[in-house]
Design an enzyme around this catalytic site. Sequence first.
Site, PDB file in Angstrom:
ATOM      1  CE1 TYR A  48      -2.952  -3.047   0.302  1.00 37.20           C
ATOM      2  CE2 TYR A  48      -3.441  -2.429   2.657  1.00 37.20           C
ATOM      3  CZ  TYR A  48      -3.757  -3.300   1.578  1.00 37.20           C
ATOM      4  OH  TYR A  48      -4.601  -4.199   1.782  1.00 37.20           O
ATOM      5  CG  LEU A 186     -18.187  -1.277   3.416  1.00 36.89           C
ATOM      6  CD1 LEU A 186     -17.674   0.478   3.739  1.00 36.89           C
ATOM      7  CD2 LEU A 186     -19.597  -1.429   4.068  1.00 36.89           C
ATOM      8  CB  ILE A 223     -10.327  -4.098   7.749  1.00 37.91           C
ATOM      9  CG1 ILE A 223     -10.231  -5.413   6.642  1.00 37.91           C
ATOM     10  CG2 ILE A 223      -9.796  -4.473   9.139  1.00 37.91           C
ATOM     11  CD1 ILE A 223      -8.825  -5.648   6.368  1.00 37.91           C
ATOM     12  CE  LYS A 225     -10.092   4.503   0.657  1.00 34.83           C
ATOM     13  NZ  LYS A 225     -11.001   5.025  -0.155  1.00 34.83           N
ATOM     14  CB  SER A 226     -13.872   5.504   4.733  1.00 28.45           C
ATOM     15  OG  SER A 226     -14.533   7.086   4.342  1.00 28.45           O
ATOM     16  CB  VAL A 227     -10.011   8.961   2.583  1.00 27.99           C
ATOM     17  CG1 VAL A 227      -9.293   8.404   2.095  1.00 27.99           C
ATOM     18  CG2 VAL A 227     -11.224   9.634   1.434  1.00 27.99           C
ATOM     19  NE  ARG A 231     -18.849   8.082   2.255  1.00 27.92           N
ATOM     20  CZ  ARG A 231     -18.493   7.947   1.146  1.00 27.92           C
ATOM     21  NH1 ARG A 231     -17.600   7.380   0.493  1.00 27.92           N
ATOM     22  NH2 ARG A 231     -19.629   8.280   0.040  1.00 27.92           N
ATOM     23  CG  ASN A 235     -17.752   2.794   7.539  1.00 21.84           C
ATOM     24  OD1 ASN A 235     -18.802   2.914   7.260  1.00 21.84           O
ATOM     25  ND2 ASN A 235     -16.776   3.094   6.779  1.00 21.84           N
TER      26      ASN A 235
HETATM   27  N1  LIG Z   1      -5.626  -8.950   1.639  1.00 21.16           N
HETATM   28  C1  LIG Z   1      -6.048  -8.344   0.463  1.00 21.16           C
HETATM   29  O1  LIG Z   1      -5.544  -8.751  -0.569  1.00 21.16           O
HETATM   30  C2  LIG Z   1      -7.152  -7.001   0.294  1.00 21.16           C
HETATM   31  C3  LIG Z   1      -7.579  -6.724  -0.656  1.00 21.16           C
HETATM   32  C4  LIG Z   1      -8.421  -5.475  -0.738  1.00 21.16           C
HETATM   33  C5  LIG Z   1      -8.628  -4.853   0.480  1.00 21.16           C
HETATM   34  N2  LIG Z   1      -7.920  -5.104   1.653  1.00 21.16           N
HETATM   35  C6  LIG Z   1      -7.990  -4.528   2.896  1.00 21.16           C
HETATM   36  O2  LIG Z   1      -9.360  -4.323   3.043  1.00 21.16           O
HETATM   37  C7  LIG Z   1      -9.893  -2.690   3.446  1.00 21.16           C
HETATM   38  C8  LIG Z   1     -11.018  -2.757   3.035  1.00 21.16           C
HETATM   39  O3  LIG Z   1     -11.304  -3.037   1.594  1.00 21.16           O
HETATM   40  P1  LIG Z   1     -11.628  -2.025   0.324  1.00 21.16           P
HETATM   41  O4  LIG Z   1     -10.620  -0.790   0.729  1.00 21.16           O
HETATM   42  O5  LIG Z   1     -11.474  -2.847  -0.532  1.00 21.16           O
HETATM   43  O6  LIG Z   1     -13.017  -1.847   0.306  1.00 21.16           O
HETATM   44  P2  LIG Z   1     -14.301  -1.217   1.363  1.00 21.16           P
HETATM   45  O7  LIG Z   1     -13.605  -0.794   2.852  1.00 21.16           O
HETATM   46  O8  LIG Z   1     -15.255  -2.475   1.260  1.00 21.16           O
HETATM   47  O9  LIG Z   1     -14.931  -0.206   0.468  1.00 21.16           O
HETATM   48  C9  LIG Z   1     -14.213   0.817   0.561  1.00 21.16           C
HETATM   49  C10 LIG Z   1     -15.056   1.897  -0.532  1.00 21.16           C
HETATM   50  O10 LIG Z   1     -16.359   2.434   0.329  1.00 21.16           O
HETATM   51  C11 LIG Z   1     -16.442   3.625   0.309  1.00 21.16           C
HETATM   52  N3  LIG Z   1     -17.009   3.719   1.665  1.00 21.16           N
HETATM   53  C12 LIG Z   1     -16.521   3.406   2.805  1.00 21.16           C
HETATM   54  N4  LIG Z   1     -17.384   3.727   4.027  1.00 21.16           N
HETATM   55  C13 LIG Z   1     -18.462   4.275   3.419  1.00 21.16           C
HETATM   56  C14 LIG Z   1     -19.791   4.423   4.023  1.00 21.16           C
HETATM   57  N5  LIG Z   1     -20.007   4.600   5.004  1.00 21.16           N
HETATM   58  N6  LIG Z   1     -20.607   4.851   2.950  1.00 21.16           N
HETATM   59  C15 LIG Z   1     -20.283   4.793   1.765  1.00 21.16           C
HETATM   60  N7  LIG Z   1     -19.187   4.559   1.085  1.00 21.16           N
HETATM   61  C16 LIG Z   1     -18.562   4.153   1.963  1.00 21.16           C
HETATM   62  C17 LIG Z   1     -15.077   4.094   0.284  1.00 21.16           C
HETATM   63  O11 LIG Z   1     -14.952   5.544  -0.107  1.00 21.16           O
HETATM   64  P3  LIG Z   1     -14.286   6.816   0.715  1.00 21.16           P
HETATM   65  O12 LIG Z   1     -12.982   6.157   1.015  1.00 21.16           O
HETATM   66  O13 LIG Z   1     -14.409   7.946  -0.449  1.00 21.16           O
HETATM   67  O14 LIG Z   1     -15.311   6.963   1.937  1.00 21.16           O
HETATM   68  C18 LIG Z   1     -14.181   2.878  -0.518  1.00 21.16           C
HETATM   69  O15 LIG Z   1     -14.692   3.594  -2.050  1.00 21.16           O
HETATM   70  C19 LIG Z   1      -8.695  -2.416   2.557  1.00 21.16           C
HETATM   71  O16 LIG Z   1      -8.835  -1.111   2.712  1.00 21.16           O
HETATM   72  C20 LIG Z   1      -7.346  -3.223   3.023  1.00 21.16           C
HETATM   73  O17 LIG Z   1      -7.024  -2.582   4.150  1.00 21.16           O
HETATM   74  C21 LIG Z   1      -6.946  -6.258   1.510  1.00 21.16           C
END
Ligand SMILES: NC(=O)c1ccc[n+]([C@@H]2O[C@H](COP(=O)([O-])OP(=O)(O)OC[C@H]3O[C@@H](n4cnc5c(N)ncnc54)[C@H](OP(=O)(O)O)[C@@H]3O)[C@@H](O)[C@H]2O)c1
Length: 268
Positions: A48, A186, A223, A225-227, A231, A235
């Site tokens: 990352y 998400l 886990i 993710k949001s910036v 949010r 979450n």
């Molecule tokens: N081990 C692996 O291979 C692997 C792969 C993928 C991910 N991961 C880990 O898992 C974490 C989470 O997965 P992810 O980042 O793929 O996706 P996620 O957390 O499922 O979704 C992130 C997306 O949802 C949006 N979001 C977050 N909270 C929200 C809310 N309350 N309402 C509306 N939209 C919302 C975020 O936008 P904004 O940021 O603009 O709010 C972003 O576009 C990653 O950050 C990473 O740490 C691990």
Amino acid sequence: MMPHAHAPRPVLPAIGLGTWQIKGEDAYRAVRCALEAGYRQIDTARLYGNEAQVGRALADSGIDRDQIFLTTKYAQYRPGGEERALSESIEKLGVDRVDLWLMHFPLKDPAENLAVWEWFLGAADAGRVAAAGVSNHSIEQIDALTTASGVAPAVNQVKFNPARYDPDLVAAHRDRGITLQAHSPLRQPRLDHPTLAAVAERRGATPAQVVLAWHLAHGVPVIPKSVHPERIAENYAALGLRLTTADIAEIDALGRHESSLHASGGQH
Ligand SMILES: NC(=O)c1ccc[n+]([C@@H]2O[C@H](COP(=O)([O-])OP(=O)(O)OC[C@H]3O[C@@H](n4cnc5c(N)ncnc54)[C@H](OP(=O)(O)O)[C@@H]3O)[C@@H](O)[C@H]2O)c1
């Protein structure tokens, strides 16, 4: 082969902050914000490119190191780079050890995958990581590692969300004493899916909170993710949301629906 000293089983906080695709100062700000909102778990990875910012945010937060659960990962392409990867992760994060170190992806060659896993277990034995785990591994790949090394991964972090609901996968991890942790909780289905909107309306919650509470109801830590500070807080507040058995069943059904679409080739 020397037996490994221990097989630590960490208790993961139910909700942590994901940091994939958060770069530079955004990563610093997001982690500071999450810690202020109450999060005590941060998920990062060498890939990352934000471990230094995560480490600085942890240090500046003033929260005791032992109150925070820190995960990082190493995406190996072949055995051999583990020492450098772990040393650099520990240095960038500014810690003595990480709480959970994950093999980011499985290697295709089972012997090579095992060699990396043995290295991870050695790092746990030496106390440089509190627990060793894997990510994106199938149950078959996990069983191969466990049988050959004598130690099961503490955690398997996989893509898991309502569209991918698979009770057999949950049970297989539970039966082995392995924590299934959801990444990308998400991402599927879209948060404006009518089922999620309906449950959210009934519970006075947001669709994202409903999805996260659904994971927790299945005993799967998440886990997200949001910036965005609002949010990040939204979450985390999913911890306080209780879904009914009927809510959970409705959301479970999204997995069957998506699976049948996949099977018929209609989804992509
Ligand atoms: N081990 C692996 O291979 C692997 C792969 C993928 C991910 N991961 C880990 O898992 C974490 C989470 O997965 P992810 O980042 O793929 O996706 P996620 O957390 O499922 O979704 C992130 C997306 O949802 C949006 N979001 C977050 N909270 C929200 C809310 N309350 N309402 C509306 N939209 C919302 C975020 O936008 P904004 O940021 O603009 O709010 C972003 O576009 C990653 O950050 C990473 O740490 C691990």
